[in-house]
Design a protein around this motif. Structure first.
Motif, PDB file in Angstrom:
ATOM      1  N   UNK A  74       0.791  -1.232   0.000  1.00  0.00           N
ATOM      2  CA  UNK A  74       0.000   0.000   0.000  1.00  0.00           C
ATOM      3  C   UNK A  74       0.819   1.275   0.000  1.00  0.00           C
ATOM      4  N   UNK A  75       2.111   1.208   0.273  1.00  0.00           N
ATOM      5  CA  UNK A  75       2.933   2.414   0.384  1.00  0.00           C
ATOM      6  C   UNK A  75       3.674   2.695  -0.917  1.00  0.00           C
ATOM      7  N   UNK A  76       4.015   3.966  -1.131  1.00  0.00           N
ATOM      8  CA  UNK A  76       4.939   4.324  -2.196  1.00  0.00           C
ATOM      9  C   UNK A  76       4.334   4.554  -3.561  1.00  0.00           C
ATOM     10  N   UNK A  77       3.009   4.588  -3.687  1.00  0.00           N
ATOM     11  CA  UNK A  77       2.408   4.737  -4.998  1.00  0.00           C
ATOM     12  C   UNK A  77       2.515   6.133  -5.569  1.00  0.00           C
ATOM     13  N   UNK A  78       2.546   7.151  -4.739  1.00  0.00           N
ATOM     14  CA  UNK A  78       2.546   8.537  -5.204  1.00  0.00           C
ATOM     15  C   UNK A  78       3.850   9.215  -4.820  1.00  0.00           C
ATOM     16  N   UNK A  79       4.564   9.715  -5.802  1.00  0.00           N
ATOM     17  CA  UNK A  79       5.847  10.372  -5.541  1.00  0.00           C
ATOM     18  C   UNK A  79       5.681  11.661  -4.747  1.00  0.00           C
ATOM     19  N   UNK A  80       4.509  12.266  -4.804  1.00  0.00           N
ATOM     20  CA  UNK A  80       4.290  13.528  -4.100  1.00  0.00           C
ATOM     21  C   UNK A  80       4.279  13.355  -2.586  1.00  0.00           C
ATOM     22  N   UNK A  81       4.145  12.131  -2.106  1.00  0.00           N
ATOM     23  CA  UNK A  81       4.180  11.884  -0.667  1.00  0.00           C
ATOM     24  C   UNK A  81       5.604  11.692  -0.154  1.00  0.00           C
ATOM     25  N   UNK A  82       6.592  11.704  -1.060  1.00  0.00           N
ATOM     26  CA  UNK A  82       7.975  11.451  -0.677  1.00  0.00           C
ATOM     27  C   UNK A  82       8.717  12.775  -0.458  1.00  0.00           C
ATOM     28  N   UNK A  83       9.437  12.863   0.635  1.00  0.00           N
ATOM     29  CA  UNK A  83      10.113  14.110   1.000  1.00  0.00           C
ATOM     30  C   UNK A  83      11.125  14.551  -0.050  1.00  0.00           C
ATOM     31  N   UNK A  84      11.996  13.640  -0.475  1.00  0.00           N
ATOM     32  CA  UNK A  84      13.045  14.017  -1.419  1.00  0.00           C
ATOM     33  C   UNK A  84      12.472  14.435  -2.765  1.00  0.00           C
ATOM     34  N   UNK A  85      11.481  13.691  -3.247  1.00  0.00           N
ATOM     35  CA  UNK A  85      10.882  14.052  -4.531  1.00  0.00           C
ATOM     36  C   UNK A  85      10.177  15.390  -4.427  1.00  0.00           C
ATOM     37  N   UNK A  86       9.492  15.637  -3.333  1.00  0.00           N
ATOM     38  CA  UNK A  86       8.785  16.905  -3.164  1.00  0.00           C
ATOM     39  C   UNK A  86       9.751  18.082  -3.163  1.00  0.00           C
ATOM     40  N   UNK A  87      10.904  17.900  -2.518  1.00  0.00           N
ATOM     41  CA  UNK A  87      11.913  18.954  -2.510  1.00  0.00           C
ATOM     42  C   UNK A  87      12.418  19.211  -3.941  1.00  0.00           C
ATOM     43  N   UNK A  88      12.637  18.146  -4.666  1.00  0.00           N
ATOM     44  CA  UNK A  88      13.090  18.248  -6.053  1.00  0.00           C
ATOM     45  C   UNK A  88      12.038  18.938  -6.930  1.00  0.00           C
ATOM     46  N   UNK A  89      10.771  18.581  -6.736  1.00  0.00           N
ATOM     47  CA  UNK A  89       9.682  19.177  -7.497  1.00  0.00           C
ATOM     48  C   UNK A  89       9.557  20.671  -7.217  1.00  0.00           C
ATOM     49  N   UNK A  90       9.620  21.061  -5.942  1.00  0.00           N
ATOM     50  CA  UNK A  90       9.485  22.472  -5.587  1.00  0.00           C
ATOM     51  C   UNK A  90      10.595  23.305  -6.211  1.00  0.00           C
ATOM     52  N   UNK A  91      11.807  22.782  -6.164  1.00  0.00           N
ATOM     53  CA  UNK A  91      12.939  23.474  -6.776  1.00  0.00           C
ATOM     54  C   UNK A  91      12.738  23.621  -8.287  1.00  0.00           C
ATOM     55  N   UNK A  92      12.261  22.577  -8.915  1.00  0.00           N
ATOM     56  CA  UNK A  92      12.058  22.578 -10.362  1.00  0.00           C
ATOM     57  C   UNK A  92      10.983  23.589 -10.761  1.00  0.00           C
ATOM     58  N   UNK A  93       9.883  23.628 -10.015  1.00  0.00           N
ATOM     59  CA  UNK A  93       8.802  24.557 -10.346  1.00  0.00           C
ATOM     60  C   UNK A  93       9.231  26.001 -10.133  1.00  0.00           C
TER      61      UNK A  93
END
Length: 326
Positions: free
Chosen positions: A186-205
């Motif tokens: 049940x875990x890990x399906x959405x990358x947006x729930x992951x801390x490292x990916x979220x940090x990467x996404x925010x920087x990219x946007x």
């Protein structure tokens, strides 16, 4: 009678389909694909095993607007769970209308996620969708107000379930009953729930505020190193990522590869056109991660998918001089 089910391919969504199909209702699966979740190969296989038609819906650009401005905010990281569920149910409702289905099915379980699957959140999701009353949650239906499918007699409420909370015991028992043996955790399906990916996404946007959803796939692979506020270097960590990076290159990107030595593929993405200093620094970083790192000099091929190609001679950066990756 036909229903359309929001189908992630996880155990809960599979069980929801089984419970509804058991009442003689035809079910069509709706699976959403974005750069942040969905599109896994096991989903199609799960649908085949259940004997249901699967429709894959890519609403990525529309979803990106939800991600940027969620009405109900974010979870712990960049996950707008309430708005996300409402968005998917709205589009599943549109599909329901298009294919002549009568109601929507989801695998949501009351209390499984304290913030996004409590009664108040489920009501918010229904309001956002625009299909209030037509969303049946068969795994927890007996704990929720009757829906239109139940009130109209399309489904028998007594044959629905009353699962609540985070324990997976009852779901596992039902999986055995229905012969479901292969399902993801049940875990890990959405990358947006992951801390490292979220940090990467925010920087990219922040770096590329006009980026489209299709541009976001680069966030899923490689080391990400910013040479400046709007100059991103992505360096592959293995052969699979090297191939992926090449396939994701846009016409204005620069692909870098050390000649004569094994090493990674690099992709440099800039807001306009890369300066000589940026190309040289990117080449030196790519060389640092190649087998040329012990050599005094390395020859790096730099090319654009559509455009120029050249070779740059650089000294591979020392690890201590290499910018931190995100």
């Amino acid at each position: 009678m036909k229903a359309v089910s929001l189908f992630s391919g996880g155990l809960d969504s599979q069980l929801a389909v089984c419970v509804v199909k058991e009442q003689g209702i035809e079910v069509v699966g709706a699976h959403f694909k974005t750069p942040f979740f969905g599109g896994d190969e096991h989903v199609a296989e799960a649908a085949r095993n259940l004997g249901i038609e699967l429709l894959v819906l890519d609403r990525s650009d529309e979803y990106l607007e939800v991600l940027k401005n969620p009405r109900y905010g974010y979870g712990k990281h960049m996950n707008p769970c309430t708005d996300c569920h409402g968005f998917m149910l709205k589009h599943t409702g549109h599909l329901m209308d298009d294919i002549g289905a009568k109601f929507i099915v989801t695998g949501e379980v009351l209390g499984q996620r304290p913030k996004s699957q409590n009664k108040a959140a489920l009501r918010q999701v229904e309001k956002l969708s625009g299909y209030e009353g037509y969303i049946l949650r068969p795994l927890s239906a007996k704990l929720l107000p009757p829906t239109i499918p139940e009130l109209e007699g399309w489904v028998d409420r007594e044959r629905l379930l009353d699962i609540c909370g985070r324990s997976r015991l009852r779901q596992m028992e039902l999986a055995e009953k229905y012969g479901l043996n292969d399902y993801p955790s049940p875990a890990g399906g959405c990358l947006l729930t992951q801390e490292n990916f979220s940090r990467r996404l925010q920087k990219f946007m922040n770096a590329y505020p006009e980026a489209k959803a299709d541009d976001m796939y680069i966030l899923r692979c490689g080391r990400h190193i910013y040479l400046s506020a709007s100059s991103l270097l992505v360096v592959g960590r293995n052969q699979e990522e090297n191939s992926r990076i090449q396939s994701l290159a846009k016409p204005g990107d620069y692909l870098l590869k050390v000649k004569a030595y094994p090493g990674p593929t690099g992709l440099l993405r800039v807001a306009t056109r890369a300066s000589r200093e940026e190309l040289t620094e990117a080449a030196a970083i790519v060389a640092r991660y190649s087998d040329a790192r012990e050599a005094g000099l390395a020859l790096v091929q730099v090319r654009q998918p559509i455009g120029s190609e050249e070779e740059i001679t650089v000294s591979p950066l020392a690890p201590s001089d290499t910018p931190a990756s995100i």
